[in-house]
Design a protein around this motif. Structure first.
Motif, PDB file in Angstrom:
ATOM      1  N   THR A 140      30.338  56.173  26.212  1.00  0.00           N
ATOM      2  CA  THR A 140      29.054  55.958  26.821  1.00  0.00           C
ATOM      3  C   THR A 140      28.971  54.291  26.784  1.00  0.00           C
ATOM      4  OG1 THR A 140      28.185  56.668  25.036  1.00  0.00           O
ATOM      5  CG2 THR A 140      28.230  58.024  26.745  1.00  0.00           C
TER       6      THR A 140
ATOM      7  N   LEU B 276      28.152  51.632  29.606  1.00  0.00           N
ATOM      8  CA  LEU B 276      27.015  50.853  29.561  1.00  0.00           C
ATOM      9  C   LEU B 276      27.287  49.306  29.569  1.00  0.00           C
ATOM     10  CD1 LEU B 276      23.972  51.125  27.502  1.00  0.00           C
ATOM     11  CD2 LEU B 276      25.257  49.032  27.383  1.00  0.00           C
TER      12      LEU B 276
ATOM     13  N   ARG C  31      18.628  50.527  31.721  1.00  0.00           N
ATOM     14  CA  ARG C  31      18.554  52.058  31.356  1.00  0.00           C
ATOM     15  C   ARG C  31      19.903  52.726  32.247  1.00  0.00           C
ATOM     16  NH1 ARG C  31      14.937  56.478  31.303  1.00  0.00           N
ATOM     17  NH2 ARG C  31      16.342  58.422  32.240  1.00  0.00           N
ATOM     18  N   VAL C  32      20.519  53.558  31.557  1.00  0.00           N
ATOM     19  CA  VAL C  32      21.570  54.019  31.939  1.00  0.00           C
ATOM     20  C   VAL C  32      21.730  55.660  31.853  1.00  0.00           C
ATOM     21  CG1 VAL C  32      24.038  54.280  32.249  1.00  0.00           C
ATOM     22  CG2 VAL C  32      23.173  52.274  31.666  1.00  0.00           C
ATOM     23  N   ASP C  33      21.667  56.427  32.630  1.00  0.00           N
ATOM     24  CA  ASP C  33      21.884  58.009  32.804  1.00  0.00           C
ATOM     25  C   ASP C  33      23.460  58.283  32.829  1.00  0.00           C
ATOM     26  OD1 ASP C  33      19.171  58.830  32.619  1.00  0.00           O
ATOM     27  OD2 ASP C  33      18.792  58.263  34.755  1.00  0.00           O
ATOM     28  N   PHE C  34      23.717  59.114  31.853  1.00  0.00           N
ATOM     29  CA  PHE C  34      25.169  59.537  31.831  1.00  0.00           C
ATOM     30  C   PHE C  34      25.305  60.930  32.535  1.00  0.00           C
ATOM     31  CE2 PHE C  34      24.458  56.238  28.632  1.00  0.00           C
ATOM     32  CZ  PHE C  34      25.460  55.341  28.807  1.00  0.00           C
ATOM     33  N   LEU C  35      25.548  61.168  33.680  1.00  0.00           N
ATOM     34  CA  LEU C  35      25.607  62.156  34.525  1.00  0.00           C
ATOM     35  C   LEU C  35      26.738  63.230  34.043  1.00  0.00           C
ATOM     36  CD1 LEU C  35      23.770  60.205  36.110  1.00  0.00           C
ATOM     37  CD2 LEU C  35      24.691  61.579  38.201  1.00  0.00           C
ATOM     38  N   ARG C  36      27.938  62.616  33.916  1.00  0.00           N
ATOM     39  CA  ARG C  36      29.007  63.634  33.291  1.00  0.00           C
ATOM     40  C   ARG C  36      30.109  62.759  32.835  1.00  0.00           C
ATOM     41  NH1 ARG C  36      29.238  63.676  38.727  1.00  0.00           N
ATOM     42  NH2 ARG C  36      28.902  65.876  38.953  1.00  0.00           N
ATOM     43  N   ARG C  37      30.842  63.339  32.075  1.00  0.00           N
ATOM     44  CA  ARG C  37      32.012  62.546  31.488  1.00  0.00           C
ATOM     45  C   ARG C  37      33.219  62.389  32.269  1.00  0.00           C
ATOM     46  NH1 ARG C  37      31.963  63.949  25.347  1.00  0.00           N
ATOM     47  NH2 ARG C  37      32.733  66.052  25.553  1.00  0.00           N
TER      48      ARG C  37
END
Lengths: 147, 130
Positions: free
Chosen positions: B33, B37, B66-72
């Motif tokens: 992540t 980023l 700001r970062v949203d991690f939706l999937r890998r």
């Protein structure tokens, strides 16, 4: 015993060190760990290829964000003695001062740890711990038992 | 990391192929992540130079991200990051960015950033349109 999630023989520091060793990206950044009192701290050695602004010069904001991510994650692993790494859901970084090309230190506080998620605040500083260069809050999903 | 020069959309896009030094963990072999980023921050900064109100040579510093991690996303894949500067007002640039799997187009992470723009480097301070 026999529980893969909470292994009594393992300390938080052992778990944090293992996660750091296994994370190729954290290894690439050469992030190291140290213990100050009851707190886990991270250290990012300065490196020319981590400079984002060559005119100042200043460390790359993205790299500082990465260090906040790693610091928050490892602090959680350390405090909760997590065998499996937590998963970052989101992170919100505030950049406060220029990151000079110096050693950068990180520390984090677990604000709340629930059964499934944890909220962590992390901060970075260089020569003066009272003058943070960046702070972040992060939400993590915790590894579930038996997964 | 390479800039996609023939990208049709607004803003810019870059490609980052998976590499072991971007790994989250040896066991899962997905992008870290922190690496996602960092490339979002980088691309978000670059795209400001693409905005018509940007004055060439102006320095910039990230204020927040700001970062949203939706999937890998697996390291066998390539990450495409798109970033678009929505506005530059009073020396603050507002940027939206997404990271997606370059093959499937599935969104991996969504970022929102603001940047403080400095004075253009050089001797003469440049005055923008009033």
């Amino acid at each position: 015993m026999g529980d893969a999630f909470f292994n009594e023989a393992e300390t938080g520091l052992m778990c944090a060190e293992r996660h750091l060793e296994r994370a190729g990206y954290a290894r690439f950044l050469e992030i190291r760990l140290m213990i100050e009192g009851d707190q886990l701290q991270t250290v990012l050695p300065p490196r020319e290829d981590l400079i984002g602004n060559v005119n100042l010069p200043a460390l790359h904001g993205g790299v500082l964000g990465s260090l906040l991510d790693v610091t928050a994650s490892l602090a959680l692993v350390y405090h909760a003695v997590l065998t499996n790494p937590p998963r970052l859901v989101n992170i919100d970084v505030d950049y406060l001062r220029t990151g000079r090309v110096l050693q950068t230190f990180g520390a984090a506080e677990v604000v709340r740890m629930g059964r499934r998620a944890a909220n962590v605040r992390a901060r970075l500083w260089q020569d003066d711990p009272e003058r943070p260069i960046a702070v972040a809050r992060a939400q993590f999903l915790l590894p579930q038992r038996g997964v | 990391m390479v800039l996609e020069e023939n990208d049709p959309g607004p803003g810019i896009s870059v490609l980052l192929p998976g590499h072991p030094r971007l790994a989250n963990d040896e066991s899962d072999q997905v992008f870290h992540t922190g690496a996602i980023l960092a490339i979002i921050d980088n691309t978000a900064g670059w795209c400001i130079r693409d905005h018509p109100d940007y004055v060439e040579g102006t320095s910039m510093a990230t204020l927040d991200l700001r970062v949203d991690f939706l999937r890998r996303i697996s390291l066998t894949q390539t990450l495409r990051v798109r970033a678009e500067c929505e506005a530059i007002n009073d020396n603050v640039a507002f940027v939206r960015a997404t990271a997606e799997d370059a093959e499937s187009g599935l969104v991996v992470a969504a970022g929102l950033a603001t940047f403080m723009l400095g004075t253009p480097s050089g001797l003469e301070p440049k005055i923008g349109p009033v």
